[in-house]
Design a protein around this motif. Sequence first.
Motif, PDB file in Angstrom:
ATOM      1  N   ALA A 179      48.370   5.417  42.623  1.00  0.00           N
ATOM      2  CA  ALA A 179      48.552   4.651  41.891  1.00  0.00           C
ATOM      3  C   ALA A 179      49.287   5.368  40.836  1.00  0.00           C
ATOM      4  O   ALA A 179      49.296   4.174  39.744  1.00  0.00           O
ATOM      5  N   THR A 180      49.255   6.470  40.709  1.00  0.00           N
ATOM      6  CA  THR A 180      49.531   6.978  39.372  1.00  0.00           C
ATOM      7  C   THR A 180      51.025   7.532  39.766  1.00  0.00           C
ATOM      8  O   THR A 180      51.911   6.820  38.640  1.00  0.00           O
ATOM      9  N   ASN A 181      51.510   7.839  40.933  1.00  0.00           N
ATOM     10  CA  ASN A 181      52.520   6.947  41.219  1.00  0.00           C
ATOM     11  C   ASN A 181      53.475   6.066  41.286  1.00  0.00           C
ATOM     12  O   ASN A 181      55.037   5.917  41.127  1.00  0.00           O
ATOM     13  N   ILE A 182      52.668   4.703  41.338  1.00  0.00           N
ATOM     14  CA  ILE A 182      52.838   3.483  41.768  1.00  0.00           C
ATOM     15  C   ILE A 182      53.492   3.296  40.176  1.00  0.00           C
ATOM     16  O   ILE A 182      54.241   2.696  39.922  1.00  0.00           O
ATOM     17  N   ARG A 183      52.548   3.722  39.224  1.00  0.00           N
ATOM     18  CA  ARG A 183      52.500   3.475  37.966  1.00  0.00           C
ATOM     19  C   ARG A 183      53.842   3.720  37.282  1.00  0.00           C
ATOM     20  O   ARG A 183      54.505   3.189  36.377  1.00  0.00           O
ATOM     21  N   GLU A 184      53.968   4.641  37.357  1.00  0.00           N
ATOM     22  CA  GLU A 184      54.737   5.199  36.428  1.00  0.00           C
ATOM     23  C   GLU A 184      56.175   5.312  37.400  1.00  0.00           C
ATOM     24  O   GLU A 184      57.544   5.331  36.465  1.00  0.00           O
ATOM     25  N   LEU A 185      55.890   4.981  38.711  1.00  0.00           N
ATOM     26  CA  LEU A 185      57.653   4.987  38.682  1.00  0.00           C
ATOM     27  C   LEU A 185      57.872   3.525  38.500  1.00  0.00           C
ATOM     28  O   LEU A 185      59.023   3.223  38.314  1.00  0.00           O
ATOM     29  N   ARG A 228      57.194   2.222  36.052  1.00  0.00           N
ATOM     30  CA  ARG A 228      56.954   1.979  34.442  1.00  0.00           C
ATOM     31  C   ARG A 228      58.484   2.675  34.419  1.00  0.00           C
ATOM     32  O   ARG A 228      59.595   1.986  33.087  1.00  0.00           O
ATOM     33  N   GLN A 229      59.452   3.669  34.769  1.00  0.00           N
ATOM     34  CA  GLN A 229      60.411   3.993  35.201  1.00  0.00           C
ATOM     35  C   GLN A 229      61.790   3.597  35.777  1.00  0.00           C
ATOM     36  O   GLN A 229      62.857   3.125  35.445  1.00  0.00           O
ATOM     37  N   TYR A 230      61.503   2.648  36.124  1.00  0.00           N
ATOM     38  CA  TYR A 230      62.331   1.436  37.230  1.00  0.00           C
ATOM     39  C   TYR A 230      62.614   0.160  36.477  1.00  0.00           C
ATOM     40  O   TYR A 230      63.384   0.694  36.399  1.00  0.00           O
ATOM     41  N   ASP A 231      61.734  -0.644  35.797  1.00  0.00           N
ATOM     42  CA  ASP A 231      61.672  -1.421  34.750  1.00  0.00           C
ATOM     43  C   ASP A 231      63.105  -0.929  34.047  1.00  0.00           C
ATOM     44  O   ASP A 231      63.531  -1.550  33.718  1.00  0.00           O
ATOM     45  N   LYS A 232      62.651   0.112  32.857  1.00  0.00           N
ATOM     46  CA  LYS A 232      63.003   0.562  32.091  1.00  0.00           C
ATOM     47  C   LYS A 232      64.763   0.969  32.509  1.00  0.00           C
ATOM     48  O   LYS A 232      65.132  -0.005  31.817  1.00  0.00           O
ATOM     49  N   ALA A 233      64.817   0.869  33.582  1.00  0.00           N
ATOM     50  CA  ALA A 233      66.461   1.562  33.977  1.00  0.00           C
ATOM     51  C   ALA A 233      67.142  -0.077  34.783  1.00  0.00           C
ATOM     52  O   ALA A 233      67.864  -0.067  34.308  1.00  0.00           O
ATOM     53  N   LYS A 234      65.844  -1.062  34.828  1.00  0.00           N
ATOM     54  CA  LYS A 234      66.319  -1.882  34.913  1.00  0.00           C
ATOM     55  C   LYS A 234      66.405  -3.009  34.002  1.00  0.00           C
ATOM     56  O   LYS A 234      67.762  -3.781  34.168  1.00  0.00           O
ATOM     57  N   GLY A 274      62.736  -1.378  43.897  1.00  0.00           N
ATOM     58  CA  GLY A 274      62.147  -2.603  43.333  1.00  0.00           C
ATOM     59  C   GLY A 274      60.954  -2.917  44.207  1.00  0.00           C
ATOM     60  O   GLY A 274      59.780  -3.580  43.885  1.00  0.00           O
ATOM     61  N   GLU A 275      61.706  -3.590  45.225  1.00  0.00           N
ATOM     62  CA  GLU A 275      60.729  -3.829  46.689  1.00  0.00           C
ATOM     63  C   GLU A 275      59.907  -3.300  46.845  1.00  0.00           C
ATOM     64  O   GLU A 275      58.845  -3.858  47.209  1.00  0.00           O
ATOM     65  N   LEU A 276      59.941  -2.295  46.587  1.00  0.00           N
ATOM     66  CA  LEU A 276      58.281  -1.664  47.683  1.00  0.00           C
ATOM     67  C   LEU A 276      57.287  -1.084  46.471  1.00  0.00           C
ATOM     68  O   LEU A 276      56.618  -1.602  46.737  1.00  0.00           O
ATOM     69  N   LEU A 277      58.216  -1.022  44.978  1.00  0.00           N
ATOM     70  CA  LEU A 277      56.939  -1.199  43.766  1.00  0.00           C
ATOM     71  C   LEU A 277      56.502  -2.416  44.388  1.00  0.00           C
ATOM     72  O   LEU A 277      55.036  -2.046  43.829  1.00  0.00           O
ATOM     73  N   ASP A 278      57.196  -3.784  44.045  1.00  0.00           N
ATOM     74  CA  ASP A 278      56.366  -4.570  44.273  1.00  0.00           C
ATOM     75  C   ASP A 278      55.550  -5.349  45.249  1.00  0.00           C
ATOM     76  O   ASP A 278      54.540  -5.690  45.036  1.00  0.00           O
TER      77      ASP A 278
END
Length: 506
Positions: free
Chosen positions: A86-92, A94-100, A66-70
């Motif tokens: 940007a593709t990797n950041i956006r989709e990861l 999205r998945q991370y937020d859902k999981a959290k 989460g910190e890396l993504l932020d």
Amino acid sequence: MSGSLDGVYEELISRAKEISLIYSCLSVLDWDQKTYMPPNGAEQRSGQVSLLAGMGHRKFTDPQIGELLDALVSGKYAQDDYSDEATNIRELKRQYDKAKKVPNSLVIEISKVTTLADSVWVEAREKSDFASFQPWLEKVIDLKHQYAECVGYPKEPYDALLDDYEPGATVEAIGKVLGSFRKDLVAFVEKILGSGKHPDISIVSRDYPVEKQEIFGKMAAAAIGFDFNSGRLDVTTHPFCTGLGPGDTRITTRYNPKHFNDAFFGILHESGHGIYDQGLDRNHWGTPRGESISLGIHESQSRMWENLVGRSRSFWIYFHPIAQRIFTEALQDVSLDDFYFAVNAVEPSFIRVEADEVTYNLHILVRFEIEHAFFKGDLKVADIPSTWNERYKHYLGITPANDAQGCLQDVHWSNGYIGYFPTYALGNLYAAQFFAKARKDISDLEDQFSLGQFGDLREWLRKNIHAHGQKYRAGKLVEVVTGKPLSHIPLMEYLRAKFGSLYNAG
Ligand code: CO
């Protein structure tokens, strides 16, 4: 600043790749379980699977991700929407937020209830007893509502479920397309059925020895471009395709010695999924930029090879003489046109997985309309059987004799897969729209098929679809590739041209 962001991005990617390796190991275990594992291996396997699944989940929900993504979402990498980074950041994200956002307790509860609901469903289906399944389906729906509230949605809770299978899709966006499609399709099916024409389907129900089916199926899979040096074909009760990573894509099928279609078109279908996996950019493996977009886009690839190519007349101009040499007894007296008509028979039926290319879509639309209505609260769960039967009568002109033949036939709802069905219809719609564009770009496409040449289409798909990974969401990809938003028109035009001529039903 930019120097340190480089390090942050690299750290995110190296973690993502490590997590993907764990899930790739899980896929090997899952493939083995479905193909070769002896029955007594189940307990040991379940221990192996939970160990790895737990590791994967812990690593992915680590707050440091989460910190890396932020640190990355507002930085230079996220500026250009469609760059690899940007593709990797956006989709990861999205998945991370859902999981959290979903509490562990809810994840466990959903898994517990769906496991029980599934075994209740098995029995309910055997006895054709919807009433015994009803309270369990109500529980599943309630939990999925809680899930939707946790992860959030643009307009209505059902959107949150759709997003799990078709990221970015909403009822608002796809509902209109599916609605117009249904209206046109119901009218067209009526015309076909009123034509009075019937192919001789006994042709495909003769003796088709399994060894010969395997040889012929593998030959066709290789011809359309499934790479057997980077994949293999095995036998399972429920066919599937699983991509284990670069150089290793596994597909499966099942053989019926008295029916040609099951294995052959099943192999083409799974090969289509496999060719997509084999066409992903291996340099980006383990990150969203190197992964498939959605279930709908995946299904568009399998359906294109199975139906738009594999059930076309030009495909059989090439393969019919070969089939005649391999299945001498079954096919020596069968002409190309009779065979082509037989593998394209349209017949309303109760069971979705046995449906033909045309009516299949109506099976899906019934399920989409019903699950959307019960999830919204517009339809009581108790009223599912009667609504189901009414729709079958209305759309397909037939009424199931019981619920086993009707609303209890599919495994999806008991497993909590609400919002999954539309991806099947979307797959057919995407496939037709992509194919229409491919035909424009490659003017002699069908002539190539009739010579057994499929490389140009495969390369077109690779370049326009596979190689992008998750750069675009499905809806955007359709616009980028075809220049137009998703529409039901290309699929209706394709169906009208092909089946209108087979059935004299323009
Ligand atoms: Co499929």
